[in-house]
Write a protein that holds these residues in place. Structure first.
Motif, PDB file in Angstrom:
ATOM      1  N   LEU A   1       0.832  -1.252   0.052  1.00  0.00           N
ATOM      2  CA  LEU A   1       0.036   0.038   0.002  1.00  0.00           C
ATOM      3  C   LEU A   1       0.860   1.224  -0.050  1.00  0.00           C
ATOM      4  N   ASP A   2       0.706   1.973  -0.783  1.00  0.00           N
ATOM      5  CA  ASP A   2       1.368   3.197  -1.149  1.00  0.00           C
ATOM      6  C   ASP A   2       0.551   4.438  -0.697  1.00  0.00           C
ATOM      7  N   LEU A   3       0.957   5.162   0.426  1.00  0.00           N
ATOM      8  CA  LEU A   3       0.253   6.488   0.961  1.00  0.00           C
ATOM      9  C   LEU A   3       1.181   7.611   0.957  1.00  0.00           C
ATOM     10  N   SER A   4       2.026   7.565  -0.064  1.00  0.00           N
ATOM     11  CA  SER A   4       2.885   8.909  -0.321  1.00  0.00           C
ATOM     12  C   SER A   4       2.038  10.024  -0.616  1.00  0.00           C
ATOM     13  N   ASP A   5       0.809   9.857  -1.429  1.00  0.00           N
ATOM     14  CA  ASP A   5      -0.156  10.736  -1.525  1.00  0.00           C
ATOM     15  C   ASP A   5      -1.282  10.417  -0.785  1.00  0.00           C
ATOM     16  N   PRO A   6      -1.464  10.897   0.604  1.00  0.00           N
ATOM     17  CA  PRO A   6      -2.532  10.426   1.332  1.00  0.00           C
ATOM     18  C   PRO A   6      -4.049  10.509   0.787  1.00  0.00           C
ATOM     19  N   ALA A   7      -4.294  11.546  -0.025  1.00  0.00           N
ATOM     20  CA  ALA A   7      -5.517  11.847  -0.929  1.00  0.00           C
ATOM     21  C   ALA A   7      -5.755  10.756  -1.847  1.00  0.00           C
ATOM     22  N   HIS A   8      -4.744  10.199  -2.291  1.00  0.00           N
ATOM     23  CA  HIS A   8      -5.080   9.118  -3.309  1.00  0.00           C
ATOM     24  C   HIS A   8      -4.017   7.884  -3.323  1.00  0.00           C
ATOM     25  N   PRO A   9      -4.718   7.022  -2.252  1.00  0.00           N
ATOM     26  CA  PRO A   9      -3.974   5.750  -1.848  1.00  0.00           C
ATOM     27  C   PRO A   9      -3.806   4.722  -3.268  1.00  0.00           C
ATOM     28  N   VAL A  10      -2.683   4.100  -3.207  1.00  0.00           N
ATOM     29  CA  VAL A  10      -2.589   3.276  -4.353  1.00  0.00           C
ATOM     30  C   VAL A  10      -1.872   1.754  -3.809  1.00  0.00           C
ATOM     31  N   PHE A  11      -2.592   0.773  -4.449  1.00  0.00           N
ATOM     32  CA  PHE A  11      -1.929  -0.332  -4.111  1.00  0.00           C
ATOM     33  C   PHE A  11      -0.926  -0.819  -5.337  1.00  0.00           C
ATOM     34  N   LEU A  12       0.298  -1.073  -4.810  1.00  0.00           N
ATOM     35  CA  LEU A  12       1.450  -1.169  -5.781  1.00  0.00           C
ATOM     36  C   LEU A  12       1.299  -2.813  -6.193  1.00  0.00           C
ATOM     37  N   MET A  13       1.060  -3.350  -7.433  1.00  0.00           N
ATOM     38  CA  MET A  13       0.863  -4.694  -7.383  1.00  0.00           C
ATOM     39  C   MET A  13       2.205  -5.399  -8.284  1.00  0.00           C
ATOM     40  N   GLU A  14       2.508  -6.487  -7.648  1.00  0.00           N
ATOM     41  CA  GLU A  14       3.407  -7.246  -8.356  1.00  0.00           C
ATOM     42  C   GLU A  14       2.700  -7.802  -9.662  1.00  0.00           C
ATOM     43  N   PHE A  15       3.609  -8.339 -10.619  1.00  0.00           N
ATOM     44  CA  PHE A  15       3.026  -8.861 -11.918  1.00  0.00           C
ATOM     45  C   PHE A  15       1.974 -10.189 -11.504  1.00  0.00           C
ATOM     46  N   HIS A  16       0.933 -10.173 -11.983  1.00  0.00           N
ATOM     47  CA  HIS A  16       0.053 -11.256 -12.050  1.00  0.00           C
ATOM     48  C   HIS A  16      -0.557 -11.425 -13.532  1.00  0.00           C
ATOM     49  N   PRO A  17      -0.584 -12.541 -14.220  1.00  0.00           N
ATOM     50  CA  PRO A  17      -0.965 -12.842 -15.717  1.00  0.00           C
ATOM     51  C   PRO A  17      -2.626 -12.276 -15.573  1.00  0.00           C
ATOM     52  N   ARG A  18      -3.344 -12.910 -14.705  1.00  0.00           N
ATOM     53  CA  ARG A  18      -4.877 -12.347 -14.683  1.00  0.00           C
ATOM     54  C   ARG A  18      -5.162 -11.250 -14.635  1.00  0.00           C
ATOM     55  N   ILE A  19      -4.421 -10.081 -14.009  1.00  0.00           N
ATOM     56  CA  ILE A  19      -4.746  -8.835 -14.220  1.00  0.00           C
ATOM     57  C   ILE A  19      -4.181  -8.091 -15.655  1.00  0.00           C
ATOM     58  N   VAL A  20      -3.106  -8.882 -16.018  1.00  0.00           N
ATOM     59  CA  VAL A  20      -2.787  -8.323 -17.322  1.00  0.00           C
ATOM     60  C   VAL A  20      -4.014  -8.723 -18.340  1.00  0.00           C
ATOM     61  N   ASP A  21      -4.559 -10.052 -18.250  1.00  0.00           N
ATOM     62  CA  ASP A  21      -5.551 -10.473 -19.038  1.00  0.00           C
ATOM     63  C   ASP A  21      -6.799  -9.606 -18.832  1.00  0.00           C
ATOM     64  N   ALA A  22      -7.147  -8.969 -17.951  1.00  0.00           N
ATOM     65  CA  ALA A  22      -8.342  -7.924 -17.477  1.00  0.00           C
ATOM     66  C   ALA A  22      -7.749  -6.658 -18.232  1.00  0.00           C
ATOM     67  N   VAL A  23      -6.769  -6.182 -18.350  1.00  0.00           N
ATOM     68  CA  VAL A  23      -6.503  -5.039 -19.037  1.00  0.00           C
ATOM     69  C   VAL A  23      -6.608  -5.185 -20.437  1.00  0.00           C
ATOM     70  N   GLU A  24      -6.008  -6.410 -21.005  1.00  0.00           N
ATOM     71  CA  GLU A  24      -6.066  -6.586 -22.027  1.00  0.00           C
ATOM     72  C   GLU A  24      -7.738  -6.972 -22.900  1.00  0.00           C
ATOM     73  N   ASP A  25      -8.353  -7.482 -21.955  1.00  0.00           N
ATOM     74  CA  ASP A  25      -9.690  -7.907 -22.403  1.00  0.00           C
ATOM     75  C   ASP A  25     -10.487  -6.539 -22.432  1.00  0.00           C
ATOM     76  N   HIS A  26     -10.249  -5.567 -21.528  1.00  0.00           N
ATOM     77  CA  HIS A  26     -11.055  -4.211 -21.707  1.00  0.00           C
ATOM     78  C   HIS A  26     -10.738  -3.588 -22.857  1.00  0.00           C
ATOM     79  N   LEU A  27      -9.253  -3.709 -23.283  1.00  0.00           N
ATOM     80  CA  LEU A  27      -8.975  -3.006 -24.611  1.00  0.00           C
ATOM     81  C   LEU A  27      -9.619  -3.271 -25.819  1.00  0.00           C
ATOM     82  N   PHE A  28      -9.714  -4.666 -25.672  1.00  0.00           N
ATOM     83  CA  PHE A  28     -10.175  -5.386 -26.742  1.00  0.00           C
ATOM     84  C   PHE A  28     -11.724  -5.150 -27.117  1.00  0.00           C
ATOM     85  N   LYS A  29     -12.417  -5.328 -25.990  1.00  0.00           N
ATOM     86  CA  LYS A  29     -13.939  -4.968 -25.754  1.00  0.00           C
ATOM     87  C   LYS A  29     -14.170  -3.411 -26.255  1.00  0.00           C
TER      88      LYS A  29
END
Length: 258
Positions: free
Chosen positions: A221-249
């Motif tokens: 969890l990255d709270l360097s900007d408290p107003a915009h919290p971000v979870f920094l993820m390690e690589f996972h192929p299923r998340i890449v699939d989700a982004v690719e699926d979104h772009l295709f559709k």
């Protein structure tokens, strides 16, 4: 697969290990609950955890007394059978492996759950074929992960439905998992609408509930900007699939509107 292709896979991925998670099971057709270890006169059903060409680990439900008993079998030769179901074959592929048991580790605080670590003594061309092609797929997905790092997918209900996401996220850490909501994500980041309560450094995983199964994403969890919290993820192929699926559709929708 030709001997040359097998040789290339053998050379390139000789020391690579992969997790036998839901994504692996889906793409390789492995039937985890049919994994069978024959150890002397005993047959044990286990579940693979990691696999490679030369070693693997499996999870077994064992009491403390059984762990002590089966520890006597270390360094001896045993038979471990893996089962895969290919869409192109009627009958499953059964891969018998001659293995030596290196050690048995108790898994954290999980009651009666142990991990056995094995060294594979024989070469299986079926295993090299299945694992090697999966490892090549992961390489492709890692490249795509980098290329799409700045592509933001909005997490509204319409987009979630389109990519097969149940619109349910949990962040793991502290005393218990907490549900979080996100405005969007990339292949490497999730933009949270608000930070979860508790110590930020304790949160190390994000659970995604997709229709085709649970995805557990390591990260921080990255709270360097408290107003915009971000979870920094390690690589996972299923998340890449989700982004690719979104772009295709999205491209299909744009084409239909044109």
């Amino acid at each position: 697969m030709t001997s040359s292709e097998l040789g290339n896979l053998r050379e390139k991925y000789s020391s690579t290990l992969v997790k036998a998670d839901a994504y692996f099971v889906h793409h390789t057709g492995m039937i985890p609950n049919q994994t069978l270890l024959k150890m002397g006169d005993y047959n044990l059903n286990g579940t693979p955890a990691t696999l490679g060409f030369h070693s693997l680990t499996c999870l077994f439900v064992l009491t403390q007394e059984e762990v002590a008993f089966f520890s006597r079998f270390t360094k001896s030769l045993h038979l471990l059978t893996l089962v895969f179901q290919s869409l192109n074959r009627k009958d499953p592929i059964r891969i018998p492996l001659r293995v030596t048991l290196d050690r048995i580790d108790i898994v954290g605080t999980r009651k009666n759950l142990s991990m056995m670590v094995f060294t594979i003594k024989n070469e299986s061309t079926d295993l090299i074929d299945i694992l090697g092609n999966y490892m090549a797929l992961l390489d492709y997905k890692r490249e795509s992960c980098e290329k799409l790092a700045d592509t933001v997918v909005p997490l509204d209900s319409e987009t979630a439905a389109a990519i097969g996401f149940n619109d349910y996220l949990e962040i793991v850490g502290g005393e218990k998992p907490r549900r979080v909501r996100a405005s969007g994500f990339t292949t490497q980041k999730v933009f949270l609408k608000s930070a979860p309560a508790g110590e930020p450094g304790s949160y190390t995983q994000l659970k995604w509930y997709f229709r085709d199964g649970l995805v557990i994403n390591d990260g921080k969890l990255d709270l360097s900007d408290p107003a915009h919290p971000v979870f920094l993820m390690e690589f996972h192929p299923r998340i890449v699939d989700a982004v690719e699926d979104h772009l295709f559709k999205s491209s299909l929708v744009a084409r239909n509107k044109a």
